[in-house]
Scaffold this active site. Sequence first.
Site, mmCIF file in Angstrom:
data_model
loop_
_atom_site.group_PDB
_atom_site.id
_atom_site.type_symbol
_atom_site.label_atom_id
_atom_site.label_comp_id
_atom_site.label_asym_id
_atom_site.label_seq_id
_atom_site.Cartn_x
_atom_site.Cartn_y
_atom_site.Cartn_z
ATOM 1 N N ARG A 68 0.854 -1.189 0.000
ATOM 2 C CA ARG A 68 0.000 0.000 0.000
ATOM 3 C C ARG A 68 0.893 1.243 0.000
ATOM 4 O O ARG A 68 2.114 1.123 0.136
ATOM 5 C CB ARG A 68 -0.926 -0.014 1.220
ATOM 6 C CG ARG A 68 -0.148 -0.294 2.504
ATOM 7 C CD ARG A 68 -0.572 0.449 3.690
ATOM 8 N NE ARG A 68 -0.462 1.868 3.558
ATOM 9 C CZ ARG A 68 0.679 2.546 3.680
ATOM 10 N NH1 ARG A 68 1.838 1.950 3.904
ATOM 11 N NH2 ARG A 68 0.690 3.867 3.563
ATOM 12 N N GLY A 69 0.244 2.414 -0.120
ATOM 13 C CA GLY A 69 1.018 3.657 -0.229
ATOM 14 C C GLY A 69 1.194 3.949 -1.718
ATOM 15 O O GLY A 69 1.609 3.053 -2.477
ATOM 16 N N ARG A 111 -7.134 -0.381 -7.091
ATOM 17 C CA ARG A 111 -7.408 0.740 -6.183
ATOM 18 C C ARG A 111 -7.546 2.013 -7.011
ATOM 19 O O ARG A 111 -6.678 2.310 -7.835
ATOM 20 C CB ARG A 111 -6.280 0.881 -5.137
ATOM 21 C CG ARG A 111 -6.220 -0.340 -4.198
ATOM 22 C CD ARG A 111 -5.424 -0.071 -2.959
ATOM 23 N NE ARG A 111 -6.086 0.874 -2.077
ATOM 24 C CZ ARG A 111 -5.501 1.439 -1.033
ATOM 25 N NH1 ARG A 111 -4.249 1.162 -0.745
ATOM 26 N NH2 ARG A 111 -6.163 2.284 -0.265
ATOM 27 N N GLN A 220 -2.731 3.051 9.793
ATOM 28 C CA GLN A 220 -1.386 3.003 9.202
ATOM 29 C C GLN A 220 -0.386 3.802 10.030
ATOM 30 O O GLN A 220 0.800 3.483 10.061
ATOM 31 C CB GLN A 220 -1.409 3.560 7.773
ATOM 32 C CG GLN A 220 -2.151 2.708 6.756
ATOM 33 C CD GLN A 220 -3.587 3.151 6.586
ATOM 34 O OE1 GLN A 220 -4.226 3.605 7.532
ATOM 35 N NE2 GLN A 220 -4.124 3.020 5.393
ATOM 36 N N ASP A 261 -1.971 10.998 -2.460
ATOM 37 C CA ASP A 261 -2.298 9.885 -3.360
ATOM 38 C C ASP A 261 -2.605 10.371 -4.767
ATOM 39 O O ASP A 261 -2.411 9.644 -5.734
ATOM 40 C CB ASP A 261 -3.466 9.076 -2.802
ATOM 41 C CG ASP A 261 -2.991 8.266 -1.619
ATOM 42 O OD1 ASP A 261 -2.927 8.823 -0.512
ATOM 43 O OD2 ASP A 261 -2.643 7.089 -1.807
ATOM 44 N N ASN A 271 -5.594 12.659 -0.122
ATOM 45 C CA ASN A 271 -4.714 11.863 0.743
ATOM 46 C C ASN A 271 -5.595 11.111 1.730
ATOM 47 O O ASN A 271 -6.826 11.255 1.733
ATOM 48 C CB ASN A 271 -3.707 12.771 1.460
ATOM 49 C CG ASN A 271 -2.598 11.973 2.125
ATOM 50 O OD1 ASN A 271 -2.017 11.081 1.508
ATOM 51 N ND2 ASN A 271 -2.311 12.248 3.383
HETATM 52 O O1 MRU Z 1 -4.649 3.506 1.720
HETATM 53 P P1 MRU Z 1 -3.161 3.649 1.736
HETATM 54 O O2 MRU Z 1 -2.537 3.208 3.005
HETATM 55 O O3 MRU Z 1 -2.552 3.037 0.506
HETATM 56 O O4 MRU Z 1 -2.967 5.209 1.604
HETATM 57 C C1 MRU Z 1 -1.685 5.782 1.574
HETATM 58 C C2 MRU Z 1 -1.721 7.183 1.960
HETATM 59 O O5 MRU Z 1 -2.716 7.846 1.874
HETATM 60 C C3 MRU Z 1 -0.482 7.749 2.460
HETATM 61 O O6 MRU Z 1 -0.732 8.537 3.543
HETATM 62 C C4 MRU Z 1 0.210 8.616 1.500
HETATM 63 O O7 MRU Z 1 0.034 9.901 1.696
HETATM 64 C C5 MRU Z 1 0.409 8.304 0.159
HETATM 65 S S1 MRU Z 1 1.785 7.269 0.032
HETATM 66 C C6 MRU Z 1 3.250 8.154 0.295
#
Ligand code: MRU
Length: 366
Positions: A68-69, A111, A220, A261, A271
């Site tokens: 993820r991320g 996603r 997270q 994101d 985000n």
């Molecule tokens: O749902 P996730 O855990 O994949 O989301 C990730 C994020 O939103 C992170 O906080 C982030 O800002 C992006 S990854 C550096």
Amino acid sequence: MLRRYQDLSDLYNLNMDNSSNHIYPVIWHKQKDCVLLIDQTRLPKEYSVVEIDRYEDMAQAIKTMIVRGAPAIGVAAAYGMYLGAREITTSDRQEFLQELDTIAEVLRQTRPTAVNLFWAVSRMLRTAYEFVGSVAELKDILLTTAQTIQQEDLQTCQAIGDHGLFVLPKTPAKVNILTHCNTGSLATAGYGTALGVIRSAWRENRLQRVYADETRPRLQGAKLTVWECIQEGIPVTLITDSMAAHCMQQNMIDLVIVGADRIAANGDTANKIGTYSLAIVAQAHNVPFYVAAPFSTIDFKLVDGKQIPIEERHPSEIYQIGNTEICAKGTEFYNPAFDVTPARLITGIITEKGVIAPQDLINHKS
Ligand code: MRU
């Protein structure tokens, strides 16, 4: 086939530095000819790795958040494209490209919000379409491209970390930074975006402490960010999301740095859910609010944040804590995984090309 490893001695045979402060969520294992992913759903209790050698398993790993991320998903999807490509049996170029398009679509469906996924899949497809040569050669090129995307992201994050040093206020000598979700090595090829800036600040002796939002509902912050900081001895304090306003009111926070994101052309930033309220709270307390992200997170095709697709996830993320259901039967749920922070609340965007005012982003479109 998805295999799980708890004995990680294998990892140490790789050509990567796996000392404690180098965490790579996605690893290409040359000898085994497959991808290894740190299973982020099991951290911090268990540090285990899954082995992935089929693109369908990669798609599933992205969907279920084993990886993820935003940037890490991009890297994983790029390898997913290669894993899919090597399963294609035809040597006819046109047929090969058609099948690769289908694989790309499966990966794109995993996603919806993080644009890095779409960016990486498009780059792999473009490489395939532009390549002149045999299908066998093209498969090798696709592996090299996935490795390049991974290597570039690592360098990009290090550059973001370095540029981020310029946004730290001159006083106090050591700053307290609040962050949200996980934007560290685990969320990227390594090093991190917002957490990359925090790493650089720590290295330069400019960091007093990180305050990590727990980041409901998937936690997270609590599970991953705190774990990463502890690996490196970075002083970290975990707070619940609802404590951020209080901490700012108490002058405990010098600046906020979060990841992204997807960023629209006007600087509106999607985000992890909770980021928008954090930005409002920061503005109310005159605390600078920065977004740290690579250019691959900017979607210049979108005029503003209203066009960013927001992922909704299963309500069990809300109604369950661990395996325990906490709500009355019949409760209804809404579980958006991301929100959009308007550009006007963002002090600056820290990128690999420098720190850019959100309204200036459009001038950096190449
Ligand atoms: O749902 P996730 O855990 O994949 O989301 C990730 C994020 O939103 C992170 O906080 C982030 O800002 C992006 S990854 C550096």
